[in-house]
Design a protein around this motif. Structure first.
Motif, short mmCIF file in Angstrom:
data_model
loop_
_atom_site.label_atom_id
_atom_site.label_comp_id
_atom_site.label_asym_id
_atom_site.label_seq_id
_atom_site.Cartn_x
_atom_site.Cartn_y
_atom_site.Cartn_z
N VAL A 1 0.85 -1.21 0.00
CA VAL A 1 0.00 0.00 0.00
C VAL A 1 0.88 1.25 0.00
O VAL A 1 0.63 2.21 -0.74
N GLY A 2 1.93 1.24 0.81
CA GLY A 2 2.83 2.39 0.86
C GLY A 2 3.59 2.62 -0.43
O GLY A 2 4.04 3.73 -0.69
N SER A 3 3.70 1.58 -1.27
CA SER A 3 4.42 1.72 -2.54
C SER A 3 3.66 2.57 -3.55
O SER A 3 4.23 2.95 -4.58
N PHE A 4 2.38 2.84 -3.29
CA PHE A 4 1.56 3.63 -4.22
C PHE A 4 1.24 5.02 -3.68
O PHE A 4 0.48 5.75 -4.29
N ILE A 5 1.83 5.39 -2.54
CA ILE A 5 1.59 6.72 -1.96
C ILE A 5 2.73 7.64 -2.42
O ILE A 5 3.88 7.46 -2.01
N PRO A 6 2.44 8.63 -3.28
CA PRO A 6 3.52 9.50 -3.79
C PRO A 6 4.03 10.45 -2.71
O PRO A 6 3.31 10.80 -1.78
N VAL A 7 5.27 10.85 -2.86
CA VAL A 7 5.85 11.80 -1.91
C VAL A 7 5.24 13.17 -2.13
O VAL A 7 4.77 13.48 -3.23
#
Length: 431
Positions: free
Chosen positions: A30-36
């Motif tokens: 899930v965190g891999s798809f949250i952009p900075v």
């Protein structure tokens, strides 16, 4: 295998470990798809589609694979687990050249905890270097991503992006260590495994689109070739050279000890995928340096030459073989093994104990490492050559490195589950 899985869920402790591992992997994905913060997402997608065939992106393809595509989204987990793995490798290599670290490693659990702490600090340093390198690379003409500075100054946006990427690496490191302590298997390996597997659906879909009417047949052919390569990888991964060891009889008090025979197992591929990771990181280093100095023409030309093409293939093959020998020599010391056998009363039949035994083990190790190193290098380089001429993303996702990781992690995890099941008097996966 299904029966073994059912038995695993019957054991409460093992069931909780499996569920905890799955939960942590899901949270990571899930965190891999949250952009900075500060990333223009729509412009980002277009920039990566444009740069996907460039030399710079060709060198980053393996790193993007290890991050599960998070690098192409510039998510909070863009750096992936690579800084931690690189830090572990560096610390392991430094133990062989720095006597104080070597003595610390031999002091037991306290020393290992200290080395783990040093590894964490080194991970953050490497994450800082990688984050700055990626930021400059994404802002270069190769990708031409313009970061927003409407709300806050551009320099503050850059700092936020770098800090977010470092925090993401620290969080991944924490999650991986939690999986190792409270879950099943090695946390870092399972995270890479999840990243590699997550790329398959999109790669299969892209293969259908690129190949047109023949997409189904070509995709099936690639999958069949992959399935044919897996047994060879399993064979090499499980390959051992067993050196016979005899123990002399010793009388201790009223007991007679020793007099038994066993063997010393030497793996054909003792280094695993570590040489591939080291070689790819070394070949990508000039690209990061070129991003720091975009006006230096010769540096840009050198980085592009090392990023793709026949120079990249030759250098990659040579470096993988070199690092296979180097890493094997660092993790296995024939002299220490020979000294341990001599102290325990063990000897190789026909070989004198001590220096002669160390020389014999060293020569055997040199001979068996060569086929394993050449096999790993071929598995890593050949799919890159095929991808260069076909452009099929499924070949890139189903490359030899991906298969090596999947097979190695799967075997390691199944062995750990096997031992847990046998402790509870259940049949395991292997019969």
């Amino acid at each position: 295998m299904l029966k073994a899985l059912v038995n695993a869920f019957r054991v409460p402790d093992l069931r909780n470990k499996i569920l905890f591992t799955l939960l942590m992997i899901i949270l990571y994905r899930v965190g891999s798809f949250i952009p900075v913060p500060g990333i223009p997402y729509s412009a980002l997608v277009e920039s990566f589609e444009t740069a996907a065939g460039s030399a710079a992106w060709g060198s980053m393809a393996l790193l993007n694979l290890f991050s599960g595509g998070a690098l192409s989204y510039v998510s909070v987990f863009s750096l992936g687990i690579m800084p931690y793995i690189t830090a572990q490798i560096i610390m392991q290599l430094m133990q062989g050249v720095i006597p104080s670290l070597q003595r610390l490693a031999k002091t037991g659990e306290a020393g290992q905890n200290k080395i783990t702490q040093y590894t964490r600090y080194l991970t953050l340093v490497l994450a800082l270097i990688n984050a700055i390198g990626y930021l400059l690379l994404f802002q270069s003409a190769e990708f031409n991503i313009v970061f927003s500075g409407a709300v806050v100054p551009v320099w503050m946006t850059d700092i936020i992006i770098v800090v977010t990427l470092i925090a993401g690496t620290a969080l991944i490191m924490w999650m991986g260590e939690l999986i190792t302590q409270r879950g099943v298997g090695n946390g870092m390996s399972l995270i890479i495994f999840a990243n590699v597997v997550s790329r398959f659906p999109s790669a299969i879909f892209s293969s259908f689109q690129l190949e047109g009417t023949n997409g189904l047949a070509i995709t099936i052919l690639i999958i069949v070739c992959v399935l044919a390569v897996i047994p060879a990888i399993v064979f090499i991964e499980g390959g051992q050279r067993r050196i016979p060891i005899n123990y002399a009889k010793r009388v201790v008090g009223r007991r007679v000890m020793g007099g038994t025979s066993t063997y010393l197992p030497l793996k054909v591929n003792a280094a695993g995928v570590i040489p591939i990771i080291f070689a790819s990181a070394l070949l990508y280093f000039p690209v990061q340096i070129a991003a720091f100095f975009p006006d230096v023409h010769w540096l840009t030309v050198t980085a592009n030459a090392l990023s793709s093409g026949w120079i990249n293939w030759l250098c990659n093959f040579f470096l993988i073989v070199l690092f296979a020998y180097f890493y094997t020599s660092m993790v296995f010391n024939p002299q220490d093994t020979a000294d341990m056998l001599r102290k325990q009363g063990g000897f190789v039949p026909g070989v004198r104990p001590g220096t002669a035994t160390a020389t014999y083990i060293h020569n055997v190790l040199l001979r068996i490492t060569l086929p394993g190193a050449v096999f790993v290098a071929a598995i890593a380089v050949v799919p890159s050559i095929i991808f260069q001429f076909t452009g099929n993303t499924l070949i890139q996702a189903f490359g030899g490195t991906s298969i090596l990781i999947m097979v190695g992690v799967a075997l390691d995890t199944m062995n750990k589950l096997e031992s847990q099941l046998k402790m509870h008097h259940y049949e395991g996966f292997f019969k």
